[in-house]
Design a protein around this motif. Structure first.
Motif, short mmCIF file in Angstrom:
data_model
loop_
_atom_site.label_atom_id
_atom_site.label_comp_id
_atom_site.label_asym_id
_atom_site.label_seq_id
_atom_site.Cartn_x
_atom_site.Cartn_y
_atom_site.Cartn_z
N ALA A 67 22.73 -8.97 24.81
CA ALA A 67 24.08 -8.46 24.60
C ALA A 67 24.85 -8.43 25.91
CB ALA A 67 24.02 -7.07 23.98
N ALA A 68 24.18 -8.01 26.97
CA ALA A 68 24.86 -7.91 28.27
C ALA A 68 25.26 -9.29 28.80
CB ALA A 68 23.95 -7.20 29.27
N THR A 69 24.37 -10.26 28.66
CA THR A 69 24.67 -11.59 29.20
C THR A 69 25.70 -12.34 28.35
OG1 THR A 69 22.77 -12.53 28.01
CG2 THR A 69 22.42 -11.82 30.29
N SER A 70 25.73 -12.05 27.06
CA SER A 70 26.66 -12.75 26.17
C SER A 70 27.99 -12.04 26.01
CB SER A 70 26.03 -12.93 24.79
OG SER A 70 25.85 -11.67 24.15
N GLY A 71 28.04 -10.77 26.43
CA GLY A 71 29.27 -10.00 26.28
C GLY A 71 29.52 -9.54 24.86
N ARG A 72 28.50 -9.56 24.03
CA ARG A 72 28.64 -9.15 22.63
C ARG A 72 28.02 -7.78 22.41
NH1 ARG A 72 26.26 -13.36 18.68
NH2 ARG A 72 27.43 -12.05 17.23
N ASP A 73 28.44 -7.13 21.34
CA ASP A 73 27.86 -5.84 20.97
C ASP A 73 26.45 -6.06 20.44
OD1 ASP A 73 27.18 -3.53 19.13
OD2 ASP A 73 29.12 -2.84 19.88
N TRP A 74 25.50 -5.26 20.92
CA TRP A 74 24.10 -5.45 20.53
C TRP A 74 23.92 -5.31 19.03
CZ3 TRP A 74 21.39 -1.45 18.18
CH2 TRP A 74 21.96 -0.17 18.26
N ARG A 75 24.73 -4.47 18.40
CA ARG A 75 24.61 -4.27 16.95
C ARG A 75 25.03 -5.52 16.18
NH1 ARG A 75 27.49 1.41 17.96
NH2 ARG A 75 28.51 -0.06 19.38
N ASP A 76 26.03 -6.23 16.69
CA ASP A 76 26.46 -7.46 16.03
C ASP A 76 25.37 -8.53 16.13
OD1 ASP A 76 28.86 -6.24 15.42
OD2 ASP A 76 29.92 -7.11 17.15
N ILE A 77 24.77 -8.65 17.31
CA ILE A 77 23.70 -9.63 17.49
C ILE A 77 22.52 -9.29 16.57
CG2 ILE A 77 22.01 -10.58 19.11
CD1 ILE A 77 24.05 -10.04 21.34
N ALA A 78 22.15 -8.01 16.53
CA ALA A 78 21.02 -7.60 15.70
C ALA A 78 21.27 -7.90 14.23
CB ALA A 78 20.74 -6.11 15.89
#
Length: 442
Positions: free
Chosen positions: A95-106
């Motif tokens: 999430a940190a490297t992609s700039g996305r919210d961890w919940r969205d990735i999960a």
């Protein structure tokens, strides 16, 4: 305990005749042992949803799907639980490297995993639990371990990065030596690792043996105090998030009870994850965690173990998008014994596709023969009219059942199906058994 939807269950036919009691290699003893309970309680560690689903994942879930199918064929009810490790460092780093919210990735990656499991005809878990939904239960477990002397607080250094939100907060660690004194668990009992191998694996899989303030190098993190920029939750043990191993201990005991029949997963989870999850569970309950530990071998690609961190992944979704039949992908996995390490290749997939073609051609021949004889629509029901073979006493069915029941020997089972397809054997019960035990619809 809150459960989220998994994926649609495939239809699994019932095959006449007695199933065969299952025996399975037990990592904790190093031998194949009978595992034929009145009710099986199976816990298989789930994915960390940040790059799903590669063939290493698929091989593990196909292996223990085969175990569940073998139990059910033998008349053993199965209660199956699986977690989603959606609060963990690798996901947060992505999430940190992609700039996305961890919940969205999960959510995105869990949905992709669900679709891959559906395509591979994996029987879904009865209970499917996200870590983010058991924060309160996990904090309660950590609190009880603090009270019973199997956990302790460790100060956070002033130079910690990221910095703690509360400068007075502390992390909470598990005390392995106290657990050995106070619970039935002992370090090394399920992995049987040497001290040297434990040290290597502990460090490789996220351990911090050199952390200042720890009582023992193998003491694992139970609760990470809230850090700047990381998700955290307010709880009675302080704001923060769970450590890796305690998540599974809480979910497994909360969904399956004090002691599970089989704790399963990939072999890279043997130590520290399964060893220390068992330690946490025993500290919570005072009882042994699992009767049996089972581990699938590792899958390589281009000469190196397939892993997200290395980036040498073959994804199930990519293979199916390229037009490969999910049944052939599953068959390519079943061509290897589940405990073996092996390498994925295009030639292996092509061989599985050709094998599947031969099986389906013969299955269609069997069905055509049944139709020509004017028998019932179900191939299994037509057995007596076709060749006078009673499914209760079918030699080929018995051979396949015995192979799968003997430590999930799917390569031998496949060889028996090959014999059925090549020899002109018109036993139609094999069609349903291949579906029921191997998950391959012919």
């Amino acid at each position: 305990m809150k459960s989220v939807p998994s994926w649609p269950a495939p239809e699994v036919p019932e095959v006449a005749g007695p199933g065969v009691p299952v025996s399975l290699f037990n990592t904790a003893t190093g031998v194949v042992e009978p595992v034929h309970p009145e009710e099986a309680r199976l816990y298989v560690c789930g994915i960390t949803p940040y790059d799903a689903t590669h063939l290493g994942h698929a091989a593990t879930y196909v292996a223990f799907d085969t175990l569940g199918r073998a139990w059910r064929d033998a008349g053993v009810p199965v209660l199956y639980a699986q977690n989603i490790t959606d609060v963990d460092d690798p996901l947060l780093e992505r999430a940190a490297t992609s700039g996305r919210d961890w919940r969205d990735i999960a959510q995105e990656q869990t949905d992709l995993f669900r679709e891959d499991m559906r395509a591979l005809r994996i029987v879904p878990p009865d209970v499917y639990v996200r870590v983010q939904d058991v924060i309160d239960e996990t904090a309660d477990a950590v609190s009880r371990m603090l009270e019973n002397g199997t956990a302790y607080r460790v100060a956070i250094g002033s130079d910690a990065s990221p910095a703690p939100v509360d400068q007075h907060a502390a992390d909470i660690y598990f005390d392995v030596r106290a657990a050995e004194r106070l619970t039935p668990w002992t370090l090394g009992e399920s992995s049987r690792y040497s001290p040297e191998r434990m040290a290597e694996s502990f460090r490789e899989f996220g351990g911090d043996p050199d952390r200042d303030g720890k009582r023992d190098p193998y003491d694992p993190l139970l609760w990470r105090a809230a850090r700047a920029g990381e998700p955290s939750w307010p709880t009675p043990v302080g704001a923060g998030r769970p450590g890796w191993h305690v998540e599974c201990a809480v979910i497994a005991t909360g969904t399956l009870g004090v002691t599970v029949t089989v704790q399963a997963g990939g072999r890279d989870l043997t130590f520290p994850h399964h060893e220390l999850s068992a330690a946490h569970a025993s500290a919570m309950t005072g009882e042994p965690f699992a009767k049996h530990y089972a581990h699938a071998g590792l899958v390589a690609y281009q000469g190196t173990k397939m892993s997200k961190s290395l980036g040498n992944l073959v994804l199930v979704s990519k293979l199916t998008a390229d037009g490969h039949d999910p049944a052939a992908i599953r068959l390519a996995i079943l061509r290897h014994h589940y405990r073996d390490d092996w390498e994925w290749s295009d030639t292996g997939l092509a061989a599985a596709e050709e094998q599947l073609r031969r099986w389906r051609a013969h299955a269609n021949e069997v069905r055509d023969r049944a139709a020509a004889d004017g028998t019932a629509a179900s191939a299994a029901e037509s057995t007596a009219e076709i060749d006078g073979i009673d499914p209760v006493d079918s030699p080929r069915v018995t051979q396949i059942r015995r192979a799968v029941a003997n430590d999930l020997n799917t390569p031998l089972a496949l060889a028996h199906v090959d014999g059925w397809a090549a020899s002109g054997d018109h036993d139609p019960a094999v069609i349903d058994l291949v579906d029921a035990l191997l998950g391959i619809r012919l």
